[in-house]
Design a protein around this motif. Structure first.
Motif: not given
Length: 433
Positions: A70, A74, A128, A335-336, A339
């Motif tokens: 991650y 990111h 979402k 939220y990412e 997700k």
């Protein structure tokens, strides 16, 4: 609520055969986003997101790989993954949601989502659901995170029960194929209930199994009225029909009528080798083998049979959800993370490593090499949740469902016992204290 396991109601399973399933729901409302920090516009050091994960939900290796991947994909975001203990977690989360410095992502028991959502401290993620391919979610995994039509929770993983069976005893009884319907199940269990063997070890208070039989009949444990009040439903014709089937099945073994699967531990009873079947999460096989290693390679699994061969029996889906606190300072970035954990890549990784059922029906094939997990995945398509009330925990505390079951199994009038249980459930669900 944690997935049902041999050692605790919503506990981890003791082994690699543990099976559970995962699930996710999401969405940031415009109101929530506008009230939080805009991660993309922030100046200064990159955001550091705090993620609370419960102990033993996933392996350390999985979390390490997720964190590394991650952060590498990111840029500018760091993850601080903190492991939390189940004991006392309810009060800790409640306090965190009420604070101004809450974690950014929190794992919670799926039956607790309604309670936390009622506090107003959890984001409504309805917007979402499409982005997360919610139409592909296993229905029973999605239900607990949806309160009054709004999606707050991201049921991250879950488990449901299957039937673990003794292959040698099935062969001795001439049963070559596991049953696919309730009637076949009763007939096979009767054949197995001979020669000093139990056709099935089923206690009188295995209430999650009863719930499945009631759901199969079109009933429920409780229902919410149009006026917003709840009413217990164990006095309905559907509940009576589900209990009648339970009574027939339970009679084909010598399980106690006045206790649940923990008293005595059903895995230890099954390990003695005289019981042909037991209803458990696939992870229960690990506890059985620990008690009797000689049963290695003698255990099989099949979904709880339904009323017809076209659909497996209904099962309770327990597990964990992911939520985003309203007071998170990095809601968009949080939220990412959700997700990613709910997406195809990490759902597949988790399923393979933990024997969890993926949250999407289209991913069930990744478990094809794991007999226990595959049986659970097949059953998960008919998964259900307990009534989605913030007060459901109050029902489980005294559990009138267990009392109802024992009363009926020991000769009480089902209608009278059902009425008493219904009144207790109704009172608990509508309590304001």
């Amino acid at each position: 609520m944690r997935p049902p396991a041999p050692s605790r109601t919503r506990a981890r399973s003791a082994a690699a055969l543990v099976a559970a399933a995962a699930l996710a729901l999401t969405g940031l409302t415009a109101c929530s986003s506008s009230s939080s920090s805009d991660d993309g516009a922030q100046a200064g050091p990159p955001p550091k997101l705090t993620v609370w994960i419960m102990r033993d939900s996933v392996s350390d290796g999985f979390l390490q790989r997720f964190k590394a991947d991650y952060e590498s994909t990111h840029a500018g975001t760091a993850l601080d993954i903190q492991i939390q203990e189940w004991d006392g977690i309810g009060q800790k989360i409640t306090s965190a949601l009420a604070s101004k410095d809450a974690p950014d992502v929190v794992e919670v028991g799926n039956t607790q989502v309604a309670q936390y959502a009622a506090s107003g401290g959890v984001q409504d993620l309805s917007g979402k659901v499409g982005d997360l391919q919610g139409a592909d979610w296993i229905p029973g995994l999605a239900e607990p995170g949806k309160i009054d039509g709004k999606q707050y929770g991201i049921p991250w993983y879950a488990a449901n029960r299957v039937v673990i069976y003794h292959k040698d005893l099935f062969a001795q009884a001439g049963i070559t194929t596991p049953p696919k319907t309730r009637e076949e199940w009763l007939a096979d269990t009767a054949k197995l209930n001979t020669g000093g063997n139990d056709g099935i070890y089923l206690t009188g208070q295995t209430w999650y199994a009863l719930a499945g039989f009631i759901w199969d009949e079109g009933g429920d444990l409780a229902a919410k009225g149009s006026d917003g009040t709840w009413k217990g439903a164990l006095d309905t014709p559907q509940a009576k029909a589900g209990m009648e089937f339970y009574q027939k099945l339970q009679a084909l073994g010598s399980g106690p009528k006045d206790s649940d699967e923990a008293k005595p531990l059903q895995a230890e009873v099954f390990a003695k080798g005289k019981s042909a079947q037991v209803i458990s999460t696939p992870g229960g096989a690990a506890a059985i083998l620990k008690a009797n290693p000689a049963l290695k390679d003698k255990l099989g699994f099949f979904p709880i049979p339904g009323k017809t061969a076209a659909k497996p029996g209904a099962v309770f889906t327990g597990g964990s959800d992911l939520v985003i606190p309203e007071s998170s300072k990095h809601q968009a970035a949080a939220y990412e993370v959700v997700k990613a954990l709910a997406g195809e890549k990490w759902q597949t990784e988790m399923a393979k490593e933990m024997s969890y059922v993926p949250n999407r029906t289209s991913l069930a094939g990744v478990l094809s090499g794991n007999e226990g997990a595959s049986a659970m995945a097949a059953g998960a398509v008919n998964g259900h949740a307990t009534p989605n009330s913030p007060n459901w925990a109050a029902v489980e505390a005294n559990n009138p469902i267990k009392q109802y079951m024992t009363q009926v199994l020991t000769g009480a009038d089902p209608q009278s016992a059902g009425k008493t249980a219904t009144e207790s459930i109704t009172k608990a669900l509508n309590s304001t204290s």
